[in-house]
Design an enzyme around this catalytic site. Structure first.
Site, short mmCIF file in Angstrom:
data_model
loop_
_atom_site.label_atom_id
_atom_site.label_comp_id
_atom_site.label_asym_id
_atom_site.label_seq_id
_atom_site.Cartn_x
_atom_site.Cartn_y
_atom_site.Cartn_z
CG ASP A 184 -1.70 1.33 1.44
OD1 ASP A 184 -2.47 1.39 0.23
OD2 ASP A 184 -1.59 1.84 2.32
CB THR A 218 -1.83 5.66 -1.79
OG1 THR A 218 -1.82 4.13 -1.65
CG2 THR A 218 -2.84 6.39 -1.12
CB THR A 219 0.79 2.61 -5.63
OG1 THR A 219 0.86 1.97 -4.37
CG2 THR A 219 2.37 2.21 -5.76
CG ASP A 240 -6.58 0.87 0.42
OD1 ASP A 240 -6.73 1.88 1.54
OD2 ASP A 240 -5.45 0.76 0.09
#
Length: 540
Positions: A69, A102-103, A400
């Site tokens: 994550d 988020t990546t 998520d």
């Protein structure tokens, strides 16, 4: 550096203080900042996509975290460079606002900075590059709106929500059981959602983890689970039609706030003191009984004397319940938190259908499950896993997925994954660049090249030839005029992976993708505008 002699004629060299560094300014500073930020984005690049790799993060205390994550990796890394910290904050912003992607947002920012560095080497001013990126980002956001699909859903048809949650979970450690996990995430969010107002109250969803068992044992409970057990082993393990008093006062006689000393010189004095203490306990238990409660939830502990009295009076009790858990129980059961015994009354009691104690395996691990609460909206996800690290990663993955479902309830427009939306935006931005005159055209083309970096990274992390796969998907999009063609990495294609993502059901929320482009562009603009880093007392 200077050479001088001491009083005996011996030469020695005086050097400048080693800590005093020369300050980097102008284009050198911009390039140094770009290199620092790109080094961060390169760390998480290999974690992108369904075949992304995990990172193991070791804290100074020796705690180990295994995750892919992006927000967690960034948060747990110790970053000292001032500009590199901007990418850490970028990932946190995406996590706070959207909860997923988020990546991808950090990889996109790194790709934009790589393109910016090439343009600076060609002599283009950083401000012109930033302006060109902003224009291109507007086109990309508009393209995402144009290619987005609306997915209708209701409480009887939750399949679109489950499919979107499965896309999010496919890159996580729980992807083996992603169908079940997606259903748990969707049912949890829908259970607390107000679909008419398109509002989701995340405070009503609790996540509890318990190592042991397997990921398949993860379950959704319509109620509250707390990691406690009944205070006395002889108390009933299952209770029905429960009325609970929720106390934040200790179940013991009051203690003076000043220092005190008590001398007991005779048997009669001791017995009198003992009797007074007994009266305190009996009075407390009587007040609880008179209110109609049959379960006591106490934030503080109580000694064996009080525990025994509670058992004799047929009152079950739970002690040392944390403040956050107390609040959740009060919300779920419709009870009021009572700060002193004198305020106890029947209207302040929480109500639940069943309270039961469950044990796990052959250990003494026990938890309390409070079901059929008065406020039926409260839900708890009990996550099981082989060890603590798997449980923690599964909790992050489910969070998520829940964020994605919440976003879809608020705005039910989706774009298709596997790099399909990035390729469509890249083609649209390239087309727009042809209509722009001047230096901005170079920056806009560079933005299109940066967008291609997402599908390139997806293919690279899957062990495929990135350029071949990207070219195949791009040519099909242009040939068929179909923005749904992306890299179907889960498909067993022999030639290449270019696939219609709608057919294999890979969705992403539109707001999440737009937020990625907006946030990455803003941070890159900020980095390009920095031409000097001044730290007090560290430079000459």
């Amino acid at each position: 550096m200077s050479l001088i002699y001491d009083e005996y004629g011996r030469p020695f060299v005086i050097l400048k203080e080693q800590q005093a560094k020369s300050r980097v300014k102008g284009l050198d500073a911009v390039k140094a900042n770009i290199i620092a930020a790109r080094s961060i984005s390169n760390i998480v690049r290999t974690s992108l996509g369904p075949k992304g790799m995990d990172k193991i993060l070791v804290s100074p205390d020796g705690d180990v975290t295994i995750t892919n994550d992006g927000a967690t990796i960034m948060d747990r890394m110790e970053v000292n460079h001032q500009v590199a910290k901007l990418l850490v904050e970028l990932s946190a912003s995406q996590d706070d606002e959207i909860g997923d992607g988020t990546t991808g947002v950090v990889v996109l920012a790194g790709a934009l900075l790589e393109q910016a560095e090439k343009l600076i080497d060609r002599g283009i001013h950083p401000i012109r590059i930033a302006e060109g990126f902003e224009k291109a980002a507007d086109v990309a956001r508009k393209t995402i709106e144009d290619i987005a699909d609306t997915v209708p859903f209701d409480k009887q048809n939750l399949e679109p929500l489950i499919t979107t949650a499965m896309t999010t979970l496919s890159s996580k450690i729980v992807n083996v059981d992603k169908r079940k996990m997606a259903e748990i995430a969707v049912n949890a969010v829908v259970g607390v959602a107000d679909l008419d107002r398109k509002d989701v109250n995340f405070d009503m969803i609790r996540m509890e983890g318990k190592p042991g068992g397997s990921l398949e044992d993860t379950e959704l409970v319509n109620g509250i689970i707390i990691d406690k057990d009944f205070s006395h082993p002889q108390m009933a393990k299952t209770m029905k039609d429960v009325k609970m008093c929720i106390l934040t006062c200790p179940f013991e006689p009051p203690k003076p706030k000043t220092k005190h000393k008590l001398d007991i010189s005779s048997k009669e004095a001791y017995e009198k003191l003992y009797q007074q203490e007994q009266d305190y306990f009996k009075d407390m238990v009587k007040q609880v009984k008179d209110s109609g409660a049959n379960l006591v939830i106490c934030q503080w502990g109580f000694d064996d004397e009080a525990n025994h009295l509670l058992l004799q009076n047929g009152l079950a009790a739970v002690r040392w319940v944390g403040g956050v858990e107390i609040e959740h129980i009060a919300i779920a059961t419709g009870g009021r938190i009572v700060p002193r015994f004198s305020e106890l009354s029947e209207d302040k009691l929480g109500k639940a259908g069943i309270v039961r104690e469950v044990s796990f395996g052959n250990t003494k691990e026990r938890m309390l499950v409070i079901e059929d609460c008065a406020n039926s909206n409260a839900v708890t996800v009990l996550v099981r896993g082989g060890n603590k690290m798997i449980v923690e990663e599964a909790k992050r993955s489910l969070h998520d997925a829940m964020c994605v479902v919440r976003n879809l309830i608020k705005d039910n427009r989706v774009v298709y994954g596997g790099g399909a939306s990035e390729i469509a935006c890249s083609l649209a931005v390239t087309k727009y660049a042809e209509t722009v005159a001047g230096v901005d055209q170079f920056a806009i083309r560079a933005f299109a090249d940066a967008l291609d970096d997402i599908p390139l990274a997806l293919a690279e992390n899957s062990g495929l030839d990135p350029i071949t796969e990207l070219a195949a998907a791009k040519s099909r999009q242009i040939k068929e005029n179909n923005p749904l063609i992306g890299l179907g990495l889960s498909e067993d294609n022999t030639s290449h992976c270019a696939t219609n993502m709608k057919d294999i059901g890979v969705f992403e929320t539109m707001v999440g993708k737009q937020e990625q482009i907006s946030l990455a562009t803003q941070v890159v603009k900020m980095i390009l505008k920095i031409d000097d880093v001044i730290t007090m007392g560290k430079y000459q």
